[in-house]
Design a protein around this motif. Structure first.
Motif, PDB file in Angstrom:
ATOM      1  N   GLN A  58      46.354  24.374  24.879  1.00 10.84           N
ATOM      2  CA  GLN A  58      44.980  24.380  24.194  1.00 10.84           C
ATOM      3  C   GLN A  58      44.025  23.684  24.857  1.00 10.84           C
ATOM      4  O   GLN A  58      42.878  24.482  24.687  1.00 10.84           O
ATOM      5  CB  GLN A  58      45.836  22.641  23.455  1.00 10.84           C
ATOM      6  N   SER A  59      44.846  22.898  25.689  1.00  7.49           N
ATOM      7  CA  SER A  59      42.740  22.942  27.083  1.00  7.49           C
ATOM      8  C   SER A  59      42.306  23.967  27.684  1.00  7.49           C
ATOM      9  O   SER A  59      41.530  24.386  27.946  1.00  7.49           O
ATOM     10  CB  SER A  59      43.321  21.779  27.649  1.00  7.49           C
ATOM     11  N   LEU A  60      42.776  25.138  27.681  1.00  3.74           N
ATOM     12  CA  LEU A  60      42.840  26.658  28.076  1.00  3.74           C
ATOM     13  C   LEU A  60      42.081  27.354  27.276  1.00  3.74           C
ATOM     14  O   LEU A  60      42.179  28.880  27.323  1.00  3.74           O
ATOM     15  CB  LEU A  60      43.603  26.906  29.211  1.00  3.74           C
ATOM     16  N   GLY A  61      42.472  26.936  25.640  1.00  7.67           N
ATOM     17  CA  GLY A  61      42.162  27.844  24.618  1.00  7.67           C
ATOM     18  C   GLY A  61      43.137  29.114  24.395  1.00  7.67           C
ATOM     19  O   GLY A  61      42.803  30.113  24.051  1.00  7.67           O
ATOM     20  N   LYS A  62      44.013  27.871  23.249  1.00  5.69           N
ATOM     21  CA  LYS A  62      45.062  28.698  23.466  1.00  5.69           C
ATOM     22  C   LYS A  62      45.335  29.984  23.922  1.00  5.69           C
ATOM     23  O   LYS A  62      46.306  31.256  23.853  1.00  5.69           O
ATOM     24  CB  LYS A  62      44.410  29.664  22.336  1.00  5.69           C
ATOM     25  N   MET A  63      46.220  29.456  25.207  1.00  2.54           N
ATOM     26  CA  MET A  63      46.308  30.733  26.381  1.00  2.54           C
ATOM     27  C   MET A  63      48.155  30.509  25.925  1.00  2.54           C
ATOM     28  O   MET A  63      48.253  29.323  25.580  1.00  2.54           O
ATOM     29  CB  MET A  63      46.202  29.711  27.900  1.00  2.54           C
ATOM     30  N   ASN A  64      49.039  31.275  25.904  1.00  5.36           N
ATOM     31  CA  ASN A  64      50.582  31.379  26.129  1.00  5.36           C
ATOM     32  C   ASN A  64      50.983  31.655  26.668  1.00  5.36           C
ATOM     33  O   ASN A  64      50.770  31.832  27.655  1.00  5.36           O
ATOM     34  CB  ASN A  64      50.277  33.488  25.137  1.00  5.36           C
ATOM     35  N   LEU A  65      51.560  30.326  26.949  1.00  3.81           N
ATOM     36  CA  LEU A  65      52.332  29.650  27.808  1.00  3.81           C
ATOM     37  C   LEU A  65      53.751  29.536  27.858  1.00  3.81           C
ATOM     38  O   LEU A  65      54.757  28.816  28.089  1.00  3.81           O
ATOM     39  CB  LEU A  65      52.446  27.987  28.579  1.00  3.81           C
ATOM     40  N   GLY A  66      53.509  30.382  26.598  1.00  5.22           N
ATOM     41  CA  GLY A  66      55.603  30.372  26.193  1.00  5.22           C
ATOM     42  C   GLY A  66      56.574  30.882  26.852  1.00  5.22           C
ATOM     43  O   GLY A  66      57.998  30.559  26.611  1.00  5.22           O
ATOM     44  N   GLU A  67      56.622  31.920  27.623  1.00  5.50           N
ATOM     45  CA  GLU A  67      57.328  32.032  28.627  1.00  5.50           C
ATOM     46  C   GLU A  67      57.369  31.385  30.112  1.00  5.50           C
ATOM     47  O   GLU A  67      57.922  31.860  30.729  1.00  5.50           O
ATOM     48  CB  GLU A  67      56.259  34.042  29.457  1.00  5.50           C
ATOM     49  N   VAL A  68      56.522  30.575  29.994  1.00  9.37           N
ATOM     50  CA  VAL A  68      56.974  29.547  31.648  1.00  9.37           C
ATOM     51  C   VAL A  68      57.755  29.272  31.016  1.00  9.37           C
ATOM     52  O   VAL A  68      58.336  28.432  30.540  1.00  9.37           O
ATOM     53  CB  VAL A  68      55.479  28.818  31.785  1.00  9.37           C
ATOM     54  N   GLY A  69      58.635  29.498  31.921  1.00 11.64           N
ATOM     55  CA  GLY A  69      60.376  28.070  32.636  1.00 11.64           C
ATOM     56  C   GLY A  69      60.429  27.226  32.308  1.00 11.64           C
ATOM     57  O   GLY A  69      59.433  25.977  32.632  1.00 11.64           O
ATOM     58  N   VAL A  70      60.547  26.698  31.575  1.00 11.98           N
ATOM     59  CA  VAL A  70      61.292  24.659  31.748  1.00 11.98           C
ATOM     60  C   VAL A  70      62.726  24.204  32.202  1.00 11.98           C
ATOM     61  O   VAL A  70      64.043  24.592  31.818  1.00 11.98           O
ATOM     62  CB  VAL A  70      61.644  24.029  30.341  1.00 11.98           C
ATOM     63  N   ILE A  71      62.377  23.641  33.474  1.00 16.48           N
ATOM     64  CA  ILE A  71      63.800  23.437  34.684  1.00 16.48           C
ATOM     65  C   ILE A  71      63.635  21.837  34.273  1.00 16.48           C
ATOM     66  O   ILE A  71      63.346  20.913  34.816  1.00 16.48           O
ATOM     67  CB  ILE A  71      64.216  24.036  36.201  1.00 16.48           C
ATOM     68  N   VAL A  72      64.812  21.234  33.790  1.00 13.72           N
ATOM     69  CA  VAL A  72      65.408  19.777  34.186  1.00 13.72           C
ATOM     70  C   VAL A  72      65.905  19.477  35.554  1.00 13.72           C
ATOM     71  O   VAL A  72      66.924  20.173  35.548  1.00 13.72           O
ATOM     72  CB  VAL A  72      66.236  19.498  33.193  1.00 13.72           C
ATOM     73  N   CYS A  73      64.768  18.483  35.930  1.00 12.45           N
ATOM     74  CA  CYS A  73      65.408  18.939  37.465  1.00 12.45           C
ATOM     75  C   CYS A  73      65.630  16.973  37.874  1.00 12.45           C
ATOM     76  O   CYS A  73      63.844  16.372  37.307  1.00 12.45           O
ATOM     77  CB  CYS A  73      64.351  19.300  38.075  1.00 12.45           C
ATOM     78  N   ASN A  74      66.106  16.544  38.584  1.00 13.66           N
ATOM     79  CA  ASN A  74      66.266  14.626  39.112  1.00 13.66           C
ATOM     80  C   ASN A  74      66.134  14.743  40.308  1.00 13.66           C
ATOM     81  O   ASN A  74      66.888  15.138  40.856  1.00 13.66           O
ATOM     82  CB  ASN A  74      66.969  14.036  37.761  1.00 13.66           C
ATOM     83  N   ILE A  75      65.449  13.941  40.634  1.00 13.02           N
ATOM     84  CA  ILE A  75      65.403  13.529  42.063  1.00 13.02           C
ATOM     85  C   ILE A  75      66.566  12.788  42.842  1.00 13.02           C
ATOM     86  O   ILE A  75      66.865  13.681  44.057  1.00 13.02           O
ATOM     87  CB  ILE A  75      64.179  12.548  42.404  1.00 13.02           C
ATOM     88  N   ASN A  76      67.768  12.641  41.550  1.00 10.54           N
ATOM     89  CA  ASN A  76      68.697  11.770  41.987  1.00 10.54           C
ATOM     90  C   ASN A  76      69.699  12.579  42.021  1.00 10.54           C
ATOM     91  O   ASN A  76      71.316  11.970  42.331  1.00 10.54           O
ATOM     92  CB  ASN A  76      68.783  10.709  41.415  1.00 10.54           C
ATOM     93  N   ASP A  77      69.355  13.804  41.140  1.00  7.25           N
ATOM     94  CA  ASP A  77      70.866  14.981  41.027  1.00  7.25           C
ATOM     95  C   ASP A  77      70.760  16.040  42.113  1.00  7.25           C
ATOM     96  O   ASP A  77      70.137  16.997  41.865  1.00  7.25           O
ATOM     97  CB  ASP A  77      71.014  14.841  39.936  1.00  7.25           C
ATOM     98  N   ASP A  78      71.868  16.349  43.001  1.00 11.00           N
ATOM     99  CA  ASP A  78      71.151  17.410  43.381  1.00 11.00           C
ATOM    100  C   ASP A  78      72.231  18.074  43.012  1.00 11.00           C
ATOM    101  O   ASP A  78      71.193  19.092  43.618  1.00 11.00           O
ATOM    102  CB  ASP A  78      72.949  16.593  45.131  1.00 11.00           C
TER     103      ASP A  78
END
Length: 424
Positions: A58-78
Motif C-alpha cells: 500500500q505504501s509503495l502504491g499498489k505494488m503486487n507483493l503476492g509472490e513474496v515468500g512467508v517463512i515462519v521462523c523462531n530464533i529459539n527453534d533450530d
C-alpha cells in the motif's frame, strides 16, 4: 559456484521496527530488478509478516507483493532456522540485540550454505563470530558480513573511498559525524539503546576476547594520529567533537589488518568522532553520557536504563522509535580528513604532506540509510560473487565489498560519496 536456492534474499525479523523499513527497501529493489530474484520475509508470526507485506504494498502504491515468500521462523527453534537458511542464498538478519539473538542465525547460515548480513554495531558479537565461525565459513564458501548498517558502512567504505581517491599512500584518517535534524529533533528505537547498554557494561570481556586472536601491533606509517581529548572543538568542522562510541573504529581496524596481512597494503590509522553544533547540545550529551556510564555498570542501573529510555536519553531513545516526520527531517554527514604520502615521496624519509577531505552523506541514518545499506549489501553478495574475496569467511564490509560495485550501488540509491578537497 553457489547453489541457487528458492529465495535469493530472506529478511529475518521482517516485522520488527527496523525490519519493516528493510522490507520496504527490498521491495523497491526487487521492483527495479524486475524479477531477477525471488525473496521472502521471515519471523515468528505469519499474520504479522503478511500484514507487513500488505502495508508495504500500500505504501509503495499498489505494488503486487503476492509472490513474496512467508517463512515462519523462531530464533529459539533450530529446525525453523535450518529450514529458513536452506531456502535462502542471503539472509538479512534484523533481529537484535545481536549479543542475545545473533549467533543461532549465524550458525544456521554457515552450516546450511546461506550468506549472512546484519546491521550489528556490537564489537564483541562481531569479533566473537569471527573467532568462532571464520574457519567453518571458509570451508563452506559462506560469507558472513556484519555491521552493514549505519554501523559501519559509512566509516568502513568511506575510508576505502578516501584511499581510492588519494594519488599515493594514505596513512591516517579522522572522521567527524554530524547528524542534522528538524524541529522535532532526533529519534531512535529502543533496540539500539539496549545494545549500547549491554555493550558498555561488557567492555572487559571484549578485551579478553581480543587476546584470543594473538594480534601483533600494526605498523604505523607517517605521523602518529594526534590523541584528542574526550571533548574538543574541531576547527576543521567548526563543531564540538568527542570520540564516536559505536563500532566504527573496531570495524575499520579489522579491515586494515586484513588488508595488511593478506593483501600487503599499508595499514592506515583511524579515529572516529561524533559532533554537535552548540555548547547546549554538548552539555546535554555529556550529562547523558555520565548518567549512562554510571548506571550501565550495575544490574539495577541497566534495568532503569531499559525501563525508562526516554528519561535517561532526554527523549531521543524510546520504545516507539522515531516518528515519520523525524526520519524525513533527519540526515547525516561523515567527513573524512586524510593524510599520506604522494607517489614521489619516500615514506621512510619524508613526512606525509598530502591531504584529502572526503564526505559520505545520506538520509536518516538509523532506519532509511541503514535499510539501503543492508539491502544493497545483500544484493552485492547475491549478484557479484566473482568480485568477493576468493573464499568465504567472517568479514567486515570493507573486506567483503572492497572489490565490488557497492559504493556505486549506494550512490544510485540516495547516498553520496564525494571529494570535498583534493590532495594538496
Amino acid at each position: 559456484m553457489p547453489v541457487k536456492k528458492k529465495y535469493g534474499i530472506v529478511v529475518f525479523g521482517a516485522s520488527g521496527f527496523t525490519g519493516r523499513f528493510v522490507v520496504k527497501e527490498l521491495a523497491r529493489a526487487a521492483d527495479e530488478k524486475r524479477g531477477e530474484f525471488a525473496w521472502a520475509v521471515a519471523g515468528r508470526s505469519r499474520d504479522k509478516l503478511q500484514s507487513i507485506l500488505q502495508e508495504t504494498a500500500q505504501s509503495l502504491g499498489k505494488m503486487n507483493l503476492g509472490e513474496v515468500g512467508v517463512i515462519v521462523c523462531n530464533i529459539n527453534d533450530d529446525e525453523s532456522l535450518v529450514s529458513m537458511c536452506g531456502q535462502a542464498n542471503v539472509v538479512l538478519d534484523c533481529v537484535g540485540p545481536y549479543r542475545f539473538y545473533g549467533e543461532p542465525v549465524v550458525k544456521a547460515c554457515v552450516e546450511n550454505g546461506a550468506n549472512y548480513v546484519d546491521i550489528c554495531g556490537e564489537p564483541k558479537f562481531l569479533e566473537s563470530m569471527q573467532l568462532k565461525y571464520d574457519k567453518m565459513a571458509a570451508e563452506k564458501g559462506v560469507y558472513v558480513v556484519g555491521s552493514c548498517g549505519f554501523d559501519s558502512i559509512p566509516a568502513d567504505m568511506g575510508v576505502l573511498y578516501t584511499r581510492d581517491q588519494f594519488p599515493g599512500t594514505l596513512t591516517a584518517v579522522e572522521s567527524y559525524l554530524a547528524i542534522q535534524t528538524g524541529a522535532e529533533g532526533a529519534g531512535v528505537h529502543f533496540g539500539t539503546w539496549q545494545s549500547a547498554i549491554h555493550g558498555f557494561s561488557d567492555q572487559a570481556s571484549l578485551r579478553t576476547l581480543r587476546k584470543h586472536f594473538g594480534y601483533k601491533p600494526l605498523p604505523v606509517m607517517g605521523r602518529k594520529l594526534t590523541k584528542r581529548g574526550m571533548v574538543f572543538y574541531s576547527k576543521d568542522v567548526e563543531r564540538w567533537a568527542f570520540p564516536f562510541p559505536g563500532s566504527d573504529v573496531s570495524v575499520v581496524r579489522r579491515t586494515q589488518r586484513f588488508m595488511h596481512e593478506n593483501l600487503e597494503r599499508v595499514p592506515l590509522q583511524y579515529a572516529a568522532y561524533a559532533t554537535v553544533g552548540s555548547v547546549g547540545y554538548l552539555l546535554l550529551t555529556i550529562l547523558m553520557g555520565i548518567m549512562f556510564g554510571l548506571l550501565a555498570r550495575f544490574s539495577f542501573g541497566r534495568k532503569l536504563l531499559e525501563k525508562y529510555p526516554k528519561i535517561f536519553s532526554f527523549g531521543v531513545f524510546s520504545h516507539e522509535g522515531p516518528t515519520k516526520k523525524q526520519m524525513e527531517e533527519t540526515s547525516f554527514s561523515m567527513t573524512f580528513f586524510g593524510e599520506g604520502f604522494s607517489q614521489t615521496q619516500d615514506m621512510k624519509q619524508d613526512k606525509p604532506e598530502q591531504k584529502i577531505i572526503t564526505q559520505v552523506r545520506g538520509p536518516d541514518p538509523g532506519y532509511i540509510a541503514t535499510s539501503i545499506f543492508l539491502v544493497q549489501c545483500g544484493l552485492t553478495l547475491l549478484q557479484e560473487q566473482s568480485a568477493l574475496p576468493p573464499k568465504g569467511g567472517v568479514y567486515t564490509p570493507g573486506i567483503a565489498f572492497g572489490g565490488t560495485s557497492l559504493i556505486k550501488r549506494l550512490t544510485q540509491h540516495g547516498l553520496h560519496f564525494s571529494v570535498l578537497t583534493g590532495p594538496k
